[in-house]
Design a protein around this motif. Structure first.
Motif, PDB file in Angstrom:
ATOM      1  N   GLN A  24      17.009   1.903 -22.569  1.00 27.51           N
ATOM      2  CA  GLN A  24      18.087   0.956 -22.991  1.00 27.51           C
ATOM      3  C   GLN A  24      17.838   0.624 -24.314  1.00 27.51           C
ATOM      4  N   ALA A  25      16.635  -0.018 -24.638  1.00 28.84           N
ATOM      5  CA  ALA A  25      16.051  -0.527 -25.582  1.00 28.84           C
ATOM      6  C   ALA A  25      16.311   0.588 -26.902  1.00 28.84           C
ATOM      7  N   LYS A  26      15.759   1.607 -26.436  1.00 24.25           N
ATOM      8  CA  LYS A  26      15.831   2.692 -27.704  1.00 24.25           C
ATOM      9  C   LYS A  26      17.109   3.047 -28.046  1.00 24.25           C
ATOM     10  N   ARG A  27      17.985   3.056 -26.863  1.00 24.88           N
ATOM     11  CA  ARG A  27      19.566   3.408 -27.381  1.00 24.88           C
ATOM     12  C   ARG A  27      20.045   2.136 -28.276  1.00 24.88           C
ATOM     13  N   GLN A  28      19.727   1.175 -28.048  1.00 25.55           N
ATOM     14  CA  GLN A  28      20.352   0.167 -28.831  1.00 25.55           C
ATOM     15  C   GLN A  28      19.711   0.060 -30.277  1.00 25.55           C
ATOM     16  N   VAL A  29      18.258   0.556 -30.319  1.00 19.79           N
ATOM     17  CA  VAL A  29      17.671   0.597 -31.673  1.00 19.79           C
ATOM     18  C   VAL A  29      18.366   1.693 -32.444  1.00 19.79           C
ATOM     19  N   LYS A  44       7.122   2.875  -7.562  1.00 22.63           N
ATOM     20  CA  LYS A  44       8.128   4.078  -8.340  1.00 22.63           C
ATOM     21  C   LYS A  44       9.095   3.296  -8.762  1.00 22.63           C
ATOM     22  N   ASP A  45       9.868   2.481  -7.942  1.00 21.75           N
ATOM     23  CA  ASP A  45      10.987   1.577  -8.397  1.00 21.75           C
ATOM     24  C   ASP A  45      10.937   0.788  -9.536  1.00 21.75           C
ATOM     25  N   LYS A  46       9.642   0.108  -9.734  1.00 23.55           N
ATOM     26  CA  LYS A  46       9.430  -0.613 -10.818  1.00 23.55           C
ATOM     27  C   LYS A  46       9.106   0.189 -12.109  1.00 23.55           C
ATOM     28  N   GLU A  47       8.393   1.529 -11.826  1.00 24.45           N
ATOM     29  CA  GLU A  47       8.270   2.541 -13.051  1.00 24.45           C
ATOM     30  C   GLU A  47       9.554   2.811 -13.674  1.00 24.45           C
ATOM     31  N   GLU A  48      10.573   3.102 -12.770  1.00 21.68           N
ATOM     32  CA  GLU A  48      11.821   3.827 -13.149  1.00 21.68           C
ATOM     33  C   GLU A  48      12.693   2.880 -13.666  1.00 21.68           C
ATOM     34  N   GLN A  49      12.456   1.342 -13.299  1.00 19.76           N
ATOM     35  CA  GLN A  49      13.155   0.140 -13.840  1.00 19.76           C
ATOM     36  C   GLN A  49      12.637   0.071 -15.524  1.00 19.76           C
ATOM     37  N   LYS A  50      11.184   0.125 -15.401  1.00 21.76           N
ATOM     38  CA  LYS A  50      10.784   0.049 -16.724  1.00 21.76           C
ATOM     39  C   LYS A  50      11.021   1.165 -17.803  1.00 21.76           C
ATOM     40  N   LEU A  51      11.111   2.413 -17.063  1.00 16.51           N
ATOM     41  CA  LEU A  51      11.653   3.455 -18.044  1.00 16.51           C
ATOM     42  C   LEU A  51      13.095   3.464 -18.516  1.00 16.51           C
TER      43      LEU A  51
END
Length: 272
Positions: A242-247, A230-237
């Protein structure tokens, strides 16, 4: 929510200790009473200790570390091996090789040798060898598999040990202590609970007792693995967000620049 109930421990005979003459006085805080010359373990204390151990193990696994299962006594071998395989954790159920932890670099060489033998046995050259040579290599491979098969995927030292019998596995425990690796263990009335960091007072001889404690520990590790996923999935999301916000920010900047250029062009045209 409790991972195991008092009745489960009672039904499995977890409370049966050794003969009173065989006891270790240091286990006294965990003994409920003496009955027919046998010490009876206080299952309420077993539940508390087991809960503490399970919570600590879940945290270790959630952090991405491994727990090594150690049980070389006959009645525990199959139970522990199956649970460790299910959880994809390292295990030792045959013989504890001295230096398995303290001399891990040498053990890794043996693991690499086992891996290279596997590759060689698949090649055509192996089939063309003399029958005696093939037999010698096969026997050596089987011996390595028996002793080290359970730790074949171990690339670094485990973060903790789960041990079934403190007295029997004293060498493994000594090595873990030397390296600062915490030990979680089933401790019977003939053993010293102070020998390990997380003692679980329990009958370490009966099949059902070993099974219920090992299964409970397995559930805790499973929970830790699930939380890590779950932690990994949350980190991925979070990274994707963050990448979406930067775009989006760059798109807004580009849009603002275009608007500014358009305004300048319009002003120039009006001035003309």
């Amino acid at each position: 929510m409790s991972r195991v109930e008092y009745k489960d421990l009672l039904d499995a005979g977890v409370h049966f200790g050794h003969l009173t003459r065989k006891w270790d006085p240091r286990i006294a805080p965990y003994v409920f009473m003496e009955k027919n010359g046998i010490h009876i373990i206080d299952l309420n204390k077993t539940l508390v200790c087991l809960d503490d151990a399970c919570n600590a193990l879940a945290k270790i696994v959630r952090a991405g570390r491994k727990v090594m299962f150690v049980a070389t006594k006959r009645q525990a071998q199959e139970i522990v091996a199956e649970e460790a395989k299910r959880l994809r954790m390292p295990y030792v159920t045959e013989r504890w090789l001295g230096g398995m932890l303290t001399n891990f670099a040498t053990v890794r060489k043996s693991l690499k040798k086992m891996s290279s033998m596997d590759k060689m046995m698949k090649e055509e050259a192996f089939k063309n060898m003399a029958k005696r040579e093939r037999l010698m290599i096969t026997r050596e491979r089987e011996k390595l598999e028996r002793l080290l098969g359970g730790i074949a995927d171990l690339t670094r030292l485990p973060a903790a040990l789960f041990v079934v019998d403190v007295k029997r596995e004293h060498i493994a425990i000594a090595e873990a202590h030397k390296l600062g690796i915490p030990v979680f263990a089933m401790v019977d009335t003939n053993s010293n609970p102070g020998a390990v960091q997380f003692p679980v007072p329990a009958n370490d001889d009966a099949f059902k007792s070993i099974q219920v404690i090992t299964s409970t520990v397995g559930k805790a590790i499973e929970e830790g693995l699930s939380e890590r996923k779950k932690d990994k999935e949350e980190q991925k999301l979070a990274k994707e967000e963050q990448a979406k916000r930067q775009v989006d920010a760059k798109a807004e900047e580009a849009k603002a620049e275009d608007t500014e250029k358009t305004d300048k062009v319009e002003k120039t045209e009006k001035a003309d």
